[in-house]
Design an enzyme around this catalytic site. Structure first.
Site, PDB file in Angstrom:
ATOM      1  N   GLY A   1       6.156   1.454   9.400  1.00 50.28           N
ATOM      2  CA  GLY A   1       5.908   1.893  10.764  1.00 50.28           C
ATOM      3  C   GLY A   1       4.702   1.185  11.326  1.00 50.28           C
ATOM      4  O   GLY A   1       4.202   0.228  10.746  1.00 50.28           O
TER       5      GLY A   1
ATOM      6  N   GLY B   1       1.832   1.151   8.837  1.00 53.62           N
ATOM      7  CA  GLY B   1       1.978   0.261   7.696  1.00 53.62           C
ATOM      8  C   GLY B   1       3.155   0.672   6.845  1.00 53.62           C
ATOM      9  O   GLY B   1       3.976   1.492   7.252  1.00 53.62           O
ATOM     10  N   PRO B   2       3.262   0.134   5.627  1.00 50.88           N
ATOM     11  CA  PRO B   2       4.406   0.435   4.763  1.00 50.88           C
ATOM     12  C   PRO B   2       4.356   1.856   4.204  1.00 50.88           C
ATOM     13  O   PRO B   2       3.282   2.434   4.046  1.00 50.88           O
ATOM     14  CB  PRO B   2       4.285  -0.594   3.638  1.00 50.88           C
ATOM     15  N   VAL B   3       5.554   2.391   3.920  1.00 44.05           N
ATOM     16  CA  VAL B   3       5.691   3.720   3.326  1.00 44.05           C
ATOM     17  C   VAL B   3       6.416   3.553   1.997  1.00 44.05           C
ATOM     18  O   VAL B   3       7.442   2.862   1.916  1.00 44.05           O
ATOM     19  CB  VAL B   3       6.484   4.678   4.248  1.00 44.05           C
TER      20      VAL B   3
ATOM     21  N   LYS C   1       1.849   6.636   2.851  1.00 37.88           N
ATOM     22  CA  LYS C   1       1.690   5.723   3.984  1.00 37.88           C
ATOM     23  C   LYS C   1       0.411   4.934   3.747  1.00 37.88           C
ATOM     24  O   LYS C   1      -0.674   5.501   3.650  1.00 37.88           O
ATOM     25  CB  LYS C   1       1.562   6.502   5.295  1.00 37.88           C
TER      26      LYS C   1
ATOM     27  N   ASP D   1       3.364  10.861  20.318  1.00 33.16           N
ATOM     28  CA  ASP D   1       4.219   9.793  19.778  1.00 33.16           C
ATOM     29  C   ASP D   1       5.490  10.407  19.181  1.00 33.16           C
ATOM     30  O   ASP D   1       5.926  10.018  18.107  1.00 33.16           O
ATOM     31  CB  ASP D   1       3.466   8.976  18.730  1.00 33.16           C
TER      32      ASP D   1
END
Length: 186
Positions: free
Chosen positions: A30, A33-35, A49, A146
Site C-alpha cells: 500500500g 509500504g509492503p505487508v 506493515k 482514507d
C-alpha cells in the site's frame, strides 16, 4: 514511547515471524509500504506493515496510526497488536485477516460470487457501525480520511474491519464537523 500503550516487538522477532521478510510471505503493498504475513512463536498469525523508505508517508503517519488505533476498540476496526522501531525500520503488527481486503472481492470476477446481497449488506452494516463508533461513540472522535475498499479488511467470516489510520485525525468534543485543512487519502 510512553505515548504508545502497546507491546514493542524486536526486529529479530518480526524478521523471524516473516522468514526474514520473504517474498513468499508478502501479501500486499500500500501507500505505507509492503505487508507481510507472519507467525509468532506462539502460533498466532499476524500481518506486518513495513514503512517503505520511498513511501509518501513517514514516521508522523506511523506514530499517528499507533496512537489512534491503540486507543480504539471495536469489532469493526482492525486490531493493532504492537509495533517495531529499529534503526531505520518502522513496522506495525496487526491481527491477520485471511480474506484480505474488500477490493480483492469487488474487483475479481471470480471472487464477486462470494458476495451475494446478504453478505454485501452485512459488510456495509459493519463498515457503518465502525464509522459510527469512530464519529460518535469512541473515546476519541476520529475522522478516517482514507476510507476505501482496500482499507476494509475481511476476517475468516467476511466480517469487515476498517484499517489504515495513518491519515486519520481526531476532532474535538461535541463537534460533528471539522475542517482538516488539507486534502489527503484517496
Amino acid at each position: 514511547m510512553k505515548d504508545f500503550d502497546l507491546p514493542m516487538f524486536s526486529y529479530a522477532s518480526v524478521s523471524a515471524a516473516t522468514n526474514n521478510f520473504s517474498q513468499n510471505n508478502k501479501i500486499g503493498e500500500g501507500g505505507f509500504g509492503p505487508v507481510y504475513k507472519g507467525k509468532l512463536l506462539n502460533g498466532q498469525e499476524i500481518a506486518l506493515k513495513k514503512l517503505s523508505k520511498g513511501s509518501g508517508q513517514g514516521f508522523q503517519e506511523f506514530r499517528n496510526e499507533i496512537l489512534l488505533i491503540a486507543k480504539l476498540q471495536h469489532r469493526n476496526l482492525v486490531r493493532l497488536l504492537g509495533f517495531c522501531i529499529d534503526k531505520d525500520e518502522s513496522i506495525l503488527i496487526y491481527e491477520y485477516m485471511p480474506n484480505k481486503s474488500l477490493d480483492f472481492f469487488l474487483f475479481d470476477s471470480n471472487k464477486q460470487e462470494k458476495l451475494d446481497w446478504k453478505m454485501r449488506v452485512h459488510i456495509i452494516e459493519g463498515i457503518a457501525q465502525g464509522i459510527l463508533y469512530l464519529h460518535e461513540y469512541s473515546r476519541l472522535r476520529v475522522i478516517h480520511r482514507d476510507l476505501k475498499a482496500s482499507n476494509i479488511l475481511l476476517d475468516e467470516d467476511l466480517n469487515p474491519k476498517i484499517s489504515d489510520f495513518g491519515m486519520a485525525r481526531i476532532f474535538g468534543g461535541d463537534d460533528s464537523r471539522t475542517n482538516t485543512k488539507r486534502i489527503v487519502g484517496t
